[in-house]
Design a protein around this motif. Structure first.
Motif, PDB file in Angstrom:
ATOM      1  N   PRO A 133       0.841  -1.202   0.000  1.00  0.00           N
ATOM      2  CA  PRO A 133       0.000   0.000   0.000  1.00  0.00           C
ATOM      3  C   PRO A 133       0.876   1.252   0.000  1.00  0.00           C
ATOM      4  O   PRO A 133       1.940   1.269   0.621  1.00  0.00           O
ATOM      5  N   PHE A 134       0.412   2.268  -0.653  1.00  0.00           N
ATOM      6  CA  PHE A 134       1.240   3.460  -0.798  1.00  0.00           C
ATOM      7  C   PHE A 134       1.225   4.316   0.458  1.00  0.00           C
ATOM      8  O   PHE A 134       2.113   5.134   0.668  1.00  0.00           O
ATOM      9  N   ARG A 135       0.223   4.103   1.313  1.00  0.00           N
ATOM     10  CA  ARG A 135       0.230   4.708   2.643  1.00  0.00           C
ATOM     11  C   ARG A 135       0.459   3.587   3.650  1.00  0.00           C
ATOM     12  O   ARG A 135      -0.412   2.778   3.917  1.00  0.00           O
ATOM     13  N   LYS A 136       1.673   3.516   4.161  1.00  0.00           N
ATOM     14  CA  LYS A 136       2.038   2.450   5.089  1.00  0.00           C
ATOM     15  C   LYS A 136       1.587   2.800   6.507  1.00  0.00           C
ATOM     16  O   LYS A 136       1.406   3.967   6.859  1.00  0.00           O
ATOM     17  N   GLU A 137       1.420   1.765   7.330  1.00  0.00           N
ATOM     18  CA  GLU A 137       1.227   1.931   8.764  1.00  0.00           C
ATOM     19  C   GLU A 137       2.525   1.532   9.468  1.00  0.00           C
ATOM     20  O   GLU A 137       3.348   0.816   8.896  1.00  0.00           O
ATOM     21  N   ALA A 138       2.699   1.972  10.693  1.00  0.00           N
ATOM     22  CA  ALA A 138       3.937   1.672  11.421  1.00  0.00           C
ATOM     23  C   ALA A 138       3.835   0.315  12.106  1.00  0.00           C
ATOM     24  O   ALA A 138       3.035   0.128  13.027  1.00  0.00           O
ATOM     25  N   SER A 139       4.642  -0.638  11.651  1.00  0.00           N
ATOM     26  CA  SER A 139       4.794  -1.914  12.358  1.00  0.00           C
ATOM     27  C   SER A 139       5.777  -1.703  13.510  1.00  0.00           C
ATOM     28  O   SER A 139       6.421  -0.659  13.624  1.00  0.00           O
ATOM     29  N   ASP A 140       5.922  -2.727  14.355  1.00  0.00           N
ATOM     30  CA  ASP A 140       6.963  -2.634  15.379  1.00  0.00           C
ATOM     31  C   ASP A 140       8.344  -2.592  14.746  1.00  0.00           C
ATOM     32  O   ASP A 140       9.248  -1.945  15.258  1.00  0.00           O
ATOM     33  N   LEU A 141       8.495  -3.283  13.614  1.00  0.00           N
ATOM     34  CA  LEU A 141       9.743  -3.229  12.861  1.00  0.00           C
ATOM     35  C   LEU A 141       9.417  -3.316  11.373  1.00  0.00           C
ATOM     36  O   LEU A 141       8.929  -4.335  10.904  1.00  0.00           O
ATOM     37  N   ASP A 142       9.653  -2.221  10.653  1.00  0.00           N
ATOM     38  CA  ASP A 142       9.476  -2.182   9.206  1.00  0.00           C
ATOM     39  C   ASP A 142      10.834  -2.155   8.523  1.00  0.00           C
ATOM     40  O   ASP A 142      11.725  -1.389   8.928  1.00  0.00           O
ATOM     41  N   VAL A 143      10.977  -2.984   7.492  1.00  0.00           N
ATOM     42  CA  VAL A 143      12.208  -3.008   6.699  1.00  0.00           C
ATOM     43  C   VAL A 143      11.829  -2.789   5.242  1.00  0.00           C
ATOM     44  O   VAL A 143      11.504  -3.732   4.519  1.00  0.00           O
ATOM     45  N   PRO A 144      11.831  -1.532   4.783  1.00  0.00           N
ATOM     46  CA  PRO A 144      11.484  -1.246   3.389  1.00  0.00           C
ATOM     47  C   PRO A 144      12.655  -1.576   2.464  1.00  0.00           C
ATOM     48  O   PRO A 144      13.808  -1.277   2.765  1.00  0.00           O
ATOM     49  N   LEU A 145      12.339  -2.199   1.327  1.00  0.00           N
ATOM     50  CA  LEU A 145      13.364  -2.656   0.393  1.00  0.00           C
ATOM     51  C   LEU A 145      13.186  -1.971  -0.951  1.00  0.00           C
ATOM     52  O   LEU A 145      12.064  -1.703  -1.381  1.00  0.00           O
ATOM     53  N   PRO A 146      14.279  -1.703  -1.657  1.00  0.00           N
ATOM     54  CA  PRO A 146      14.171  -1.029  -2.957  1.00  0.00           C
ATOM     55  C   PRO A 146      13.702  -1.975  -4.048  1.00  0.00           C
ATOM     56  O   PRO A 146      13.880  -3.191  -3.965  1.00  0.00           O
ATOM     57  N   ASP A 147      13.096  -1.418  -5.087  1.00  0.00           N
ATOM     58  CA  ASP A 147      12.758  -2.204  -6.266  1.00  0.00           C
ATOM     59  C   ASP A 147      14.003  -2.912  -6.777  1.00  0.00           C
ATOM     60  O   ASP A 147      15.112  -2.367  -6.748  1.00  0.00           O
TER      61      ASP A 147
END
Length: 321
Positions: free
Chosen positions: A191-205
Motif C-alpha cells: 500500500p502506498f500509505r504504510k502503517e507503522a509496524s513494530d519493525l518495518d524493513v522497506p526494500l528497494p525495487d
C-alpha cells in the motif's frame, strides 16, 4: 503436518480479473501428489465471535449480508457475493485451526490466508477479514484459559514476508505490546500509505537475494533482542519472487527457499510453534507461484519432522522405567 484449505469456496470474478484464484486448488493438488505427509483438511468457518476479536460488528454484519459500503468492496477488489463472504470466513477459520494445530504439533499451515490489508472496519487489497489478527487474538484468549496462560500471557510475533506491507495488521496491533509485527516489504509497492509496524524493513525495487537475506537476518536478530514470542505467525508470501507480476523484487528460487529456512530455523532453534500462511503470489506463470509455495511446505515438513523426533525423544526420557 496439518494444512487447511478453502479453495472449493470459489468466488465469482469478472473475466480478466488479476487475482489468481486457481492457484489455491493447484497448490492443494500439488501437495496431495508430492507431499503426502501434509494432512489436508477442510477449513472450518470462522464464527462471528472469532471475527469480533479483530473486526467491528457492523463490518462483520455488512460483509455477511452484503450491506457493506460499495466503496469498501471496491477497495477490497472483489465484488460482494455470498461466496465471497463465505470464502473470507473460511480463510480466517483455516488460520485459526492451523494455529491451534501448530500449538500442539509445532508447525501447521493455511493454504491461503495472509490477509494483512484488512482493518477492523474495512478490507483492502484482496483482503476481507484479517486472519492474522483474528488467529493471534483467539490463540491468546484460549491460552489465557490454560494453567500456563494464567501464569503468563501468550506473546505473538508476526513475521510478514509478503512483498506488500501488512498495513491492516500493523494498525490493529499498534498499541498492543503482546504482539510484535515485523514486515519486510517493497518500499514503493502497495500500500502506498504504510502503517507503522513494530519493525518495518522497506526494500528497494529490484532487491536481490543477498541484500534481502542480509536484511532478514538483521530483522530476526532485532526481533529476538526486543521480544520473546511464544508463538509465530509467518506470512510466507510468494510475491518477492523474481517471476511475480506485482512484486518488483528479484529473489530467485534459491533465495526464496533460503528465506523460508531462515525463518523456520529461527523458530525451531527457540522451540517456538509457528503457523504459516501463503499471502500473495501473482506470478507471470501461475505454476511458478505454486512451486514457490510448494517449496515452503517442503521445507516446513523437514522442520516438523525434526520437531516430532525431538518430541518423541523428550516423551521417552520422561517415561517411567
Amino acid at each position: 503436518m496439518q494444512a487447511f484449505y478453502s479453495d472449493h469456496f470459489v468466488l465469482p470474478l469478472p473475466e480478466g480479473h488479476r487475482f489468481p484464484m486457481a492457484k489455491y486448488r493447484m497448490l492443494r493438488d500439488a501437495l496431495a501428489q508430492q507431499l503426502p505427509a501434509v494432512r489436508l483438511m477442510e477449513a472450518p468457518r470462522a464464527s462471528d465471535g472469532e471475527l469480533a476479536f479483530a473486526h467491528t460488528p457492523d463490518y462483520i454484519d455488512g460483509i455477511t449480508h452484503g450491506t457493506v459500503d460499495p466503496k469498501i468492496t471496491r477497495e477490497i477488489g472483489f465484488p460482494w457475493s455470498e461466496a465471497m463472504a463465505e470464502r473470507a470466513r473460511r480463510s480466517v477459520g483455516a488460520t485459526v485451526a492451523a494455529a491451534r494445530a501448530a500449538l500442539l504439533e509445532g508447525y501447521a499451515a493455511n493454504l491461503a490466508g495472509g490477509t494483512h490489508h484488512a482493518y477492523a472496519d474495512k478490507g483492502g487489497g484482496f483482503c476481507v477479514f484479517n486472519d492474522i489478527a483474528v488467529a493471534a487474538r483467539v490463540m491468546q484468549a484460549e491460552w489465557g484459559r490454560t494453567p500456563a496462560g494464567r501464569r503468563a500471557p501468550l506473546q505473538v510475533a508476526v513475521i510478514d514476508l509478503d512483498v506488500h506491507q501488512g498495513n491492516g495488521t500493523a494498525h490493529l496491533f499498534r498499541n498492543d505490546s503482546s504482539v510484535f509485527t515485523l514486515s519486510l516489504h517493497g518500499d514503493k509497492n502497495f500500500p502506498f500509505r504504510k502503517e507503522a509496524s513494530d519493525l518495518d524493513v522497506p526494500l528497494p525495487d529490484g532487491c536481490t537475494d543477498a541484500p534481502y537475506l542480509e536484511a532478514l537476518d538483521s530483522a530476526l536478530q532485532t526481533l529476538g533482542d526486543q521480544f520473546d514470542p511464544g508463538f509465530v505467525i509467518y506470512l510466507a508470501g510468494a510475491d518477492p519472487h523474481e517471476g511475480d507480476r506485482l512484486g518488483r523484487l528479484k529473489l530467485t528460487d534459491d533465495g526464496m527457499q533460503t528465506r523460508d529456512r531462515r525463518v523456520f530455523d529461527w523458530c525451531h532453534s527457540r522451540n517456538i510453534p509457528v503457523v504459516f500462511v501463503m499471502g500473495g503470489g501473482y506470478g507471470m506463470q501461475i505454476e511458478r507461484t505454486v512451486q514457490v509455495q510448494l517449496n515452503t511446505y517442503r521445507i516446513a515438513l523437514e522442520y516438523w519432522e525434526r520437531g516430532l523426533v525431538r518430541a518423541k525423544h523428550h516423551t521417552h526420557t520422561l517415561s517411567p522405567g
